[in-house]
Design a protein around this motif. Structure first.
Motif, PDB file in Angstrom:
ATOM      1  N   GLY A 131       0.795  -1.214   0.000  1.00  0.00           N
ATOM      2  CA  GLY A 131       0.000   0.000   0.000  1.00  0.00           C
ATOM      3  C   GLY A 131       0.832   1.271   0.000  1.00  0.00           C
ATOM      4  N   ARG A 132       2.101   1.177   0.370  1.00  0.00           N
ATOM      5  CA  ARG A 132       2.939   2.381   0.361  1.00  0.00           C
ATOM      6  C   ARG A 132       3.250   2.785  -1.082  1.00  0.00           C
ATOM      7  NH1 ARG A 132       7.846   4.447   4.182  1.00  0.00           N
ATOM      8  NH2 ARG A 132       7.954   6.486   3.179  1.00  0.00           N
ATOM      9  N   TRP A 133       3.264   4.086  -1.307  1.00  0.00           N
ATOM     10  CA  TRP A 133       3.613   4.612  -2.624  1.00  0.00           C
ATOM     11  C   TRP A 133       5.119   4.487  -2.850  1.00  0.00           C
ATOM     12  CZ3 TRP A 133       0.351   6.469  -6.430  1.00  0.00           C
ATOM     13  CH2 TRP A 133      -0.994   6.612  -6.059  1.00  0.00           C
ATOM     14  N   ALA A 134       5.488   4.207  -4.094  1.00  0.00           N
ATOM     15  CA  ALA A 134       6.907   4.039  -4.420  1.00  0.00           C
ATOM     16  C   ALA A 134       7.102   4.152  -5.918  1.00  0.00           C
ATOM     17  CB  ALA A 134       7.406   2.680  -3.933  1.00  0.00           C
ATOM     18  N   GLN A 135       8.357   4.289  -6.299  1.00  0.00           N
ATOM     19  CA  GLN A 135       8.764   4.128  -7.690  1.00  0.00           C
ATOM     20  C   GLN A 135       9.795   3.023  -7.725  1.00  0.00           C
ATOM     21  OE1 GLN A 135       9.703   8.313  -9.081  1.00  0.00           O
ATOM     22  NE2 GLN A 135       8.646   7.552 -10.898  1.00  0.00           N
ATOM     23  N   ILE A 136       9.750   2.223  -8.777  1.00  0.00           N
ATOM     24  CA  ILE A 136      10.729   1.152  -8.914  1.00  0.00           C
ATOM     25  C   ILE A 136      11.419   1.258 -10.265  1.00  0.00           C
ATOM     26  CG2 ILE A 136       9.472  -0.403  -7.376  1.00  0.00           C
ATOM     27  CD1 ILE A 136       8.442  -1.890  -9.803  1.00  0.00           C
ATOM     28  N   SER A 137      12.679   0.825 -10.283  1.00  0.00           N
ATOM     29  CA  SER A 137      13.396   0.736 -11.552  1.00  0.00           C
ATOM     30  C   SER A 137      13.402  -0.728 -11.982  1.00  0.00           C
ATOM     31  CB  SER A 137      14.824   1.266 -11.418  1.00  0.00           C
ATOM     32  OG  SER A 137      15.601   0.446 -10.562  1.00  0.00           O
ATOM     33  N   VAL A 138      13.357  -0.934 -13.293  1.00  0.00           N
ATOM     34  CA  VAL A 138      13.284  -2.292 -13.827  1.00  0.00           C
ATOM     35  C   VAL A 138      14.189  -2.444 -15.046  1.00  0.00           C
ATOM     36  CG1 VAL A 138      10.919  -2.679 -13.026  1.00  0.00           C
ATOM     37  CG2 VAL A 138      11.292  -1.708 -15.308  1.00  0.00           C
ATOM     38  N   ARG A 139      14.535  -3.694 -15.317  1.00  0.00           N
ATOM     39  CA  ARG A 139      15.190  -4.067 -16.568  1.00  0.00           C
ATOM     40  C   ARG A 139      14.260  -5.021 -17.298  1.00  0.00           C
ATOM     41  NH1 ARG A 139      20.472  -2.822 -17.319  1.00  0.00           N
ATOM     42  NH2 ARG A 139      21.696  -2.183 -15.496  1.00  0.00           N
ATOM     43  N   ALA A 140      14.133  -4.873 -18.584  1.00  0.00           N
ATOM     44  CA  ALA A 140      13.291  -5.764 -19.366  1.00  0.00           C
ATOM     45  C   ALA A 140      14.146  -6.867 -19.979  1.00  0.00           C
ATOM     46  CB  ALA A 140      12.571  -4.987 -20.456  1.00  0.00           C
ATOM     47  N   TYR A 141      13.611  -8.089 -19.999  1.00  0.00           N
ATOM     48  CA  TYR A 141      14.333  -9.198 -20.606  1.00  0.00           C
ATOM     49  C   TYR A 141      13.345 -10.148 -21.278  1.00  0.00           C
ATOM     50  CZ  TYR A 141      12.923 -11.739 -16.394  1.00  0.00           C
ATOM     51  OH  TYR A 141      12.190 -12.312 -15.374  1.00  0.00           O
ATOM     52  N   ALA A 142      13.784 -10.740 -22.369  1.00  0.00           N
ATOM     53  CA  ALA A 142      12.959 -11.695 -23.108  1.00  0.00           C
ATOM     54  C   ALA A 142      13.237 -13.103 -22.599  1.00  0.00           C
ATOM     55  CB  ALA A 142      13.269 -11.597 -24.599  1.00  0.00           C
ATOM     56  N   TRP A 143      12.218 -13.959 -22.657  1.00  0.00           N
ATOM     57  CA  TRP A 143      12.377 -15.350 -22.225  1.00  0.00           C
ATOM     58  C   TRP A 143      11.528 -16.257 -23.099  1.00  0.00           C
ATOM     59  CZ3 TRP A 143       7.652 -17.255 -20.934  1.00  0.00           C
ATOM     60  CH2 TRP A 143       6.689 -16.350 -20.469  1.00  0.00           C
ATOM     61  N   GLU A 144      11.868 -17.521 -23.067  1.00  0.00           N
ATOM     62  CA  GLU A 144      11.127 -18.509 -23.828  1.00  0.00           C
ATOM     63  C   GLU A 144      11.032 -19.775 -23.004  1.00  0.00           C
ATOM     64  OE1 GLU A 144      10.966 -20.040 -28.477  1.00  0.00           O
ATOM     65  OE2 GLU A 144      12.478 -18.607 -27.795  1.00  0.00           O
ATOM     66  N   HIS A 145       9.818 -20.326 -22.890  1.00  0.00           N
ATOM     67  CA  HIS A 145       9.573 -21.485 -22.038  1.00  0.00           C
ATOM     68  C   HIS A 145       8.709 -22.481 -22.809  1.00  0.00           C
ATOM     69  CE1 HIS A 145       7.952 -23.841 -18.653  1.00  0.00           C
ATOM     70  NE2 HIS A 145       9.054 -23.478 -18.015  1.00  0.00           N
ATOM     71  N   LYS A 146       9.047 -23.768 -22.678  1.00  0.00           N
ATOM     72  CA  LYS A 146       8.339 -24.803 -23.429  1.00  0.00           C
ATOM     73  C   LYS A 146       6.839 -24.795 -23.155  1.00  0.00           C
ATOM     74  CE  LYS A 146      10.383 -28.737 -23.859  1.00  0.00           C
ATOM     75  NZ  LYS A 146      10.927 -30.110 -23.585  1.00  0.00           N
ATOM     76  N   ALA A 147       6.462 -24.593 -21.873  1.00  0.00           N
ATOM     77  CA  ALA A 147       5.040 -24.631 -21.505  1.00  0.00           C
ATOM     78  C   ALA A 147       4.367 -23.265 -21.600  1.00  0.00           C
ATOM     79  CB  ALA A 147       4.889 -25.181 -20.083  1.00  0.00           C
ATOM     80  N   ASN A 148       5.090 -22.204 -21.255  1.00  0.00           N
ATOM     81  CA  ASN A 148       4.489 -20.865 -21.158  1.00  0.00           C
ATOM     82  C   ASN A 148       4.703 -19.985 -22.381  1.00  0.00           C
ATOM     83  OD1 ASN A 148       3.494 -21.401 -18.564  1.00  0.00           O
ATOM     84  ND2 ASN A 148       5.473 -20.867 -17.656  1.00  0.00           N
ATOM     85  N   GLY A 149       5.391 -20.490 -23.380  1.00  0.00           N
ATOM     86  CA  GLY A 149       5.578 -19.716 -24.601  1.00  0.00           C
ATOM     87  C   GLY A 149       6.679 -18.680 -24.478  1.00  0.00           C
ATOM     88  N   ARG A 150       6.447 -17.546 -25.110  1.00  0.00           N
ATOM     89  CA  ARG A 150       7.426 -16.461 -25.147  1.00  0.00           C
ATOM     90  C   ARG A 150       6.912 -15.266 -24.350  1.00  0.00           C
ATOM     91  NH1 ARG A 150       8.457 -16.560 -31.711  1.00  0.00           N
ATOM     92  NH2 ARG A 150       9.904 -18.334 -31.752  1.00  0.00           N
ATOM     93  N   GLY A 151       7.852 -14.502 -23.834  1.00  0.00           N
ATOM     94  CA  GLY A 151       7.419 -13.334 -23.089  1.00  0.00           C
ATOM     95  C   GLY A 151       8.546 -12.369 -22.808  1.00  0.00           C
ATOM     96  N   VAL A 152       8.154 -11.203 -22.353  1.00  0.00           N
ATOM     97  CA  VAL A 152       9.090 -10.185 -21.875  1.00  0.00           C
ATOM     98  C   VAL A 152       8.656  -9.828 -20.466  1.00  0.00           C
ATOM     99  CG1 VAL A 152      10.030  -7.870 -22.185  1.00  0.00           C
ATOM    100  CG2 VAL A 152       9.519  -9.295 -24.186  1.00  0.00           C
ATOM    101  N   SER A 153       9.584  -9.875 -19.534  1.00  0.00           N
ATOM    102  CA  SER A 153       9.286  -9.563 -18.132  1.00  0.00           C
ATOM    103  C   SER A 153      10.188  -8.444 -17.649  1.00  0.00           C
ATOM    104  CB  SER A 153       9.482 -10.805 -17.255  1.00  0.00           C
ATOM    105  OG  SER A 153       8.533 -11.800 -17.565  1.00  0.00           O
ATOM    106  N   PHE A 154       9.848  -7.904 -16.488  1.00  0.00           N
ATOM    107  CA  PHE A 154      10.660  -6.876 -15.858  1.00  0.00           C
ATOM    108  C   PHE A 154      11.412  -7.469 -14.668  1.00  0.00           C
ATOM    109  CE2 PHE A 154       7.568  -3.322 -17.246  1.00  0.00           C
ATOM    110  CZ  PHE A 154       8.304  -3.123 -18.411  1.00  0.00           C
ATOM    111  N   GLY A 155      12.708  -7.248 -14.636  1.00  0.00           N
ATOM    112  CA  GLY A 155      13.513  -7.599 -13.475  1.00  0.00           C
ATOM    113  C   GLY A 155      13.562  -6.418 -12.522  1.00  0.00           C
ATOM    114  N   LEU A 156      13.459  -6.700 -11.229  1.00  0.00           N
ATOM    115  CA  LEU A 156      13.443  -5.645 -10.217  1.00  0.00           C
ATOM    116  C   LEU A 156      14.813  -5.001 -10.075  1.00  0.00           C
ATOM    117  CD1 LEU A 156      12.055  -4.140  -7.846  1.00  0.00           C
ATOM    118  CD2 LEU A 156      12.644  -6.118  -6.406  1.00  0.00           C
ATOM    119  N   GLY A 157      14.838  -3.663 -10.124  1.00  0.00           N
ATOM    120  CA  GLY A 157      16.074  -2.915  -9.903  1.00  0.00           C
ATOM    121  C   GLY A 157      16.119  -2.385  -8.489  1.00  0.00           C
ATOM    122  N   ASN A 158      15.841  -1.109  -8.332  1.00  0.00           N
ATOM    123  CA  ASN A 158      15.851  -0.465  -7.021  1.00  0.00           C
ATOM    124  C   ASN A 158      14.502   0.176  -6.734  1.00  0.00           C
ATOM    125  OD1 ASN A 158      18.671  -1.035  -6.434  1.00  0.00           O
ATOM    126  ND2 ASN A 158      19.116   0.404  -8.082  1.00  0.00           N
TER     127      ASN A 158
END
Length: 198
Positions: A131-158
């Motif tokens: 519930g606290r307000w915040a800003q987060i930094s992220v890195r985007a990365y592509a992934w591929e998984h046999k069951a879940n297909g393809r995707g782009v996710s955000f990795g947590l920075g600071n």
């Protein structure tokens, strides 16, 4: 939360990461890594979700994700999972989902740096709550998984903590919100407890 426009948009940093618009933390695990249920401890990660109000501008983040997907798989890639989720599909709190319709999840194997709005480091876990307000930094990365297909996710920075707000999902109340403190508080403790049942 402040209406300052700079908190409503995404921003690319000199480090090549992206700072997302200000939102409210949900399920933050920023000081101690946790493994998902059924996973071994060596899979433990630091993580948080952030829920965002409807007036934020995610255009830069959306383009970033699309560019990474095209770079990895080309222009005609078909369906790709993206890190932007509909909050209403992930919560039973419909009122909260209406006020904060966007949900983004991110995690990391390394501990994020958590700071207050003035840049001072935060080392007190109680300052970080759902519930606290915040800003987060992220890195985007592509992934591929046999069951879940393809995707782009955000990795947590600071994480930069901003305004306090009501806790999301309840949680334990602060003791000062529940009790009235006085030296007379022990007065009733000497009474016979059997009198309750008479």
């Amino acid at each position: 939360m402040t209406t300052n426009p700079k908190f409503k948009v995404c921003r690319v940093t000199k480090a090549g990461t992206m700072v997302l618009p200000a939102g409210r933390l949900s399920y933050p695990n920023l000081f101690k890594a946790r493994a998902m249920e059924g996973e071994p401890e060596d899979k433990a990660k630091f993580s948080t979700s952030i829920i965002l109000p409807p007036d934020v501008d995610l255009a830069l983040a959306v383009k970033w994700v699309e560019d990474i997907a095209k770079e990895r798989w080309g222009a005609n890639i078909g369906k790709v999972r993206k890190p932007f989720l509909k909050h209403a599909e992930k919560t039973e709190d419909k009122e909260l989902a209406e006020k904060f319709p966007y949900l983004i999840r991110c995690n990391s194997g390394t501990k994020p740096t958590v700071v207050f709005g003035n840049g001072e480091p935060c080392t007190i876990p109680d300052e970080v709550y759902p519930g606290r307000w915040a800003q987060i930094s992220v890195r985007a990365y592509a992934w591929e998984h046999k069951a879940n297909g393809r995707g782009v996710s955000f990795g947590l920075g600071n994480v930069m903590l901003l305004d306090h707000d009501d806790r999301i999902g309840g949680g334990r109340a602060r003791v000062e919100e529940e009790f009235e403190f006085s030296n007379d508080a022990l007065e009733g403790a000497t009474k016979n407890p059997d009198s309750l049942f008479n």
